[in-house]
Design an enzyme around this catalytic site. Structure first.
Site, short mmCIF file in Angstrom:
data_model
loop_
_atom_site.label_atom_id
_atom_site.label_comp_id
_atom_site.label_asym_id
_atom_site.label_seq_id
_atom_site.Cartn_x
_atom_site.Cartn_y
_atom_site.Cartn_z
N GLY A 154 -1.62 1.28 7.08
CA GLY A 154 -1.83 0.08 6.28
C GLY A 154 -2.61 -0.95 7.07
O GLY A 154 -3.34 -0.62 8.01
N SER A 155 -2.45 -2.19 6.68
CA SER A 155 -3.23 -3.27 7.29
C SER A 155 -2.77 -3.53 8.73
O SER A 155 -1.64 -3.19 9.11
CB SER A 155 -3.04 -4.55 6.47
OG SER A 155 -1.65 -4.86 6.41
N GLY A 174 0.89 -3.42 10.64
CA GLY A 174 1.08 -2.66 11.87
C GLY A 174 1.63 -3.51 13.00
O GLY A 174 2.43 -3.03 13.81
N GLU A 203 -1.72 3.56 11.98
CA GLU A 203 -3.06 3.84 11.43
C GLU A 203 -3.45 2.63 10.60
O GLU A 203 -3.07 2.52 9.44
CB GLU A 203 -3.02 5.10 10.55
CG GLU A 203 -2.64 6.37 11.28
CD GLU A 203 -3.76 6.93 12.13
OE1 GLU A 203 -4.88 6.39 12.10
OE2 GLU A 203 -3.51 7.92 12.83
N CYS A 240 -10.21 3.04 4.76
CA CYS A 240 -10.09 2.49 6.11
C CYS A 240 -11.38 2.74 6.87
O CYS A 240 -11.74 1.98 7.77
CB CYS A 240 -8.90 3.09 6.82
SG CYS A 240 -8.88 4.88 6.78
#
Ligand code: NAD
Length: 514
Positions: free
Chosen positions: A248-249, A253, A270, A304
């Site tokens: 995610g963003s 994270g 990630e 992403c």
């Protein structure tokens, strides 16, 4: 099958995928028995309409699922890995059988175009195949011991139940990257999908459940559709889960990394990317153009690995930009399930606002919008992909705006181009278009691209599952999918065996007792 034209077609698709229809035209799905959470709406971003309502899990439901994953692990870890691989193989077979419908559901819930929706399911199938082979290759090393009559070796054991948190833009492929590898490694798991895409997760889980009950391995793959603020937080704090894999963003994270780090758990992160393509004077311009357009507007700029920055040599800048603007002018934006559409909607209204704000900031900072940027006057969350002439000093360029904005900049030397490319916080994907072997090698050298992915004559998006996927810096450092990424899902044990009758100590240390 016929493309979906209305909610009637949607209801038929859901019925084919085994989801119950309600009288209202939307579909009520009770997944966990008597779940205690609130109702979550799954929205079709191409219409703004409700596809289904999903009853979410409460913290009590989470406890039940976590306990199931914990107890199932005790047996699953002892099953020979190739037998675990057989379960994954059967999941791959079931996914193949459902590829078209499942791909369409991905399209419906995320707004990505049909071929990308099906491509996402294919990615799940590919990782199943990879994991089946891997189930016979979880090998360790034998290492020369400095001590006589000793043998040293490494072996890899399952680590435990793990948590998988996924983002909306790859609602099922990223789960499969984690889940299939983790399963053959002997781990059980709990999946928390994005609140934007609960339906796809539920359908995938029901496909997996059917296989699991047939092969008598229920409780290995578990799903919790829950709020990030209660279930998500409980999950990342949960010491029963030694590993959290979160996609995610970067903001998410940072939170997950801090919480898991505080309890000395492991995290695979990630996170966001801010990917660039460099186009040099020797490039094949046709290839560079096609790759740039796909990387910048594919999935409506919501990958992403989306190309967000284009760095073009000053000698070819004007001509390349002109061709790019023309190409943007011919993009077909529309219903993602219609043949020929290249750009679907953004995921929600908030994403449109974020894009609008970023374009305003870019203009305030000296940028010039040379293509797109307007919302389409129709239901759903459609926008024209935008191109902005920019300079590397603009702070907005350092942000990942999860929408189709491409910032275009000039460079003089390839050193400058690489410096511009590396000059952001994120480090996911990067690309150079060149036919000059020196430039290509410079890009791939230790002082070249600082990203987890570095491509030559290929755009930034569209990775294969065979390689390790992930990025550096604010992208989080995690690696998933192929290569030796499996090692993150296991614990390494170094074993030394003494077949002699004496007890020599390492480093020649003497400790004579008696
Ligand atoms: P997001 O950060 O809003 O949400 C991702 C997931 O994290 C969701 O399931 C959400 O519910 C969960 N979450 C958020 N806060 C949490 C918390 N405190 N505890 C537990 N879970 C929490 O991201 P998004 O909008 O769904 O996805 C877009 C982002 O994902 C972009 O930044 C994109 O670059 C990134 N992404 C990265 C990769 C990669 O492999 N690097 C792949 C896909 C998407």
């Amino acid at each position: 099958m016929e493309p979906i034209k209305d909610m009637k077609g949607t209801a038929e698709l859901l019925a084919r995928l085994g989801l119950r229809d309600s009288n209202s035209g939307a579909c009520e799905v009770d997944w966990i028995e008597n779940p205690g959470g609130r109702l979550l709406e799954s929205i079709n971003p191409a219409t703004g309409g409700v596809i289904a309502r999903v009853k979410m899990a409460s913290l009590e439901d989470y406890e039940y699922v976590a306990a199931t994953a914990e107890t199932t692990f005790l047996n699953w870890r002892n099953l020979p890995a190739p037998q675990r691989g057989e379960v994954v193989r059967q999941i791959g077979v079931a996914l193949r059988e459902n590829k078209e419908d499942l791909g369409l559901l991905v399209t419906l819930e995320t707004g990505k175009i049909r071929s990308e929706g099906e491509g996402e399911v294919q990615e799940m199938i590919d990782i199943c195949d990879f994991a089946v082979g891997l189930s016979r290759q979880l090998y360790g090393l034998t290492i020369a011991s400095e001590r006589s009559q000793h043998r040293m070796m490494e072996q890899w054991h399952p680590i435990g139940p793990l948590g998988i948190i996924t983002a909306f833009n790859f609602p099922v492929a990223v789960w499969a990257w984690n889940a299939m590898i983790a399963a053959v490694c002997g781990d059980t798991m709990i999946w928390k999908p994005s609140p934007e895409t609960p339906l796809t997760a539920i359908v995938v889980q029901s496909i997996v459940n059917e296989v699991a009950s047939r092969l008598d391995c229920r409780g290995v793959f578990n799903l919790v559709v829950g709020d990030a603020n209660d279930v998500g937080e409980r999950m990342i704090h949960d010491r029963r889960l030694p590993l959290i894999s979160a996609t995610g963003s970067t903001r998410m994270g940072e939170r997950v990394g801090a919480v898991v780090g505080r309890r000395l758990g492991r995290a695979i992160l990630e996170l966001g990317g801010n990917n660039a393509i460099i186009v040099t004077p020797t490039a094949d311009f046709d290839m560079a153009l096609r790759a740039t357009v796909f990387a910048a507007v594919g999935t409506a700029g919501q990958r992403c690995t989306t190309a967000r920055r284009l760095i073009v040599h000053e000698s070819i800048y004007d001509g390349f930009l002109e061709r790019l603007v023309n190409a943007y002018g011919s993009l077909r934006i529309g219903d993602p399930w219609e043949e020929g559409t290249l750009v679907g909607p953004l995921i929600n209204e908030r994403a449109l606002d974020t894009m609008k704000n970023a374009l305003e900031a870019a203009v305030e900072q000296g940028g010039r919008v040379v293509a797109g940027g307007q919302r389409l006057e129709r239901p759903g969350y459609f926008v024209e992909p935008a191109i902005v002439e920019a300079n590397p000093g603009m702070t907005i360029i350092g942000e990942e705006t999860f929408a189709p904005i491409l910032y275009v900049m000039r460079y003089e030397t390839v050193d400058d181009a690489i410096a511009i490319q590396n000059g952001v916080a994120q480090g996911l994907s990067s690309a150079i278009f060149t036919n000059d072997v020196r430039e290509a090698e410079q890009f791939l050298a230790p002082d070249g691209s600082d990203c987890g992915i570095a491509n030559v004559n290929i755009g930034t998006s569209g990775a294969e599952i065979g390689g390790a996927f992930g990025g550096e810096k604010a992208t989080g450092g995690g690696r998933e999918a192929g290569s030796d990424s499996w090692k993150a899902y296991m614990r390494r044990q170094t074993c030394t065996i003494n077949r002699g009758r004496s007890l020599p100590l390492a480093q020649g240390v003497r400790f004579d007792v008696g």
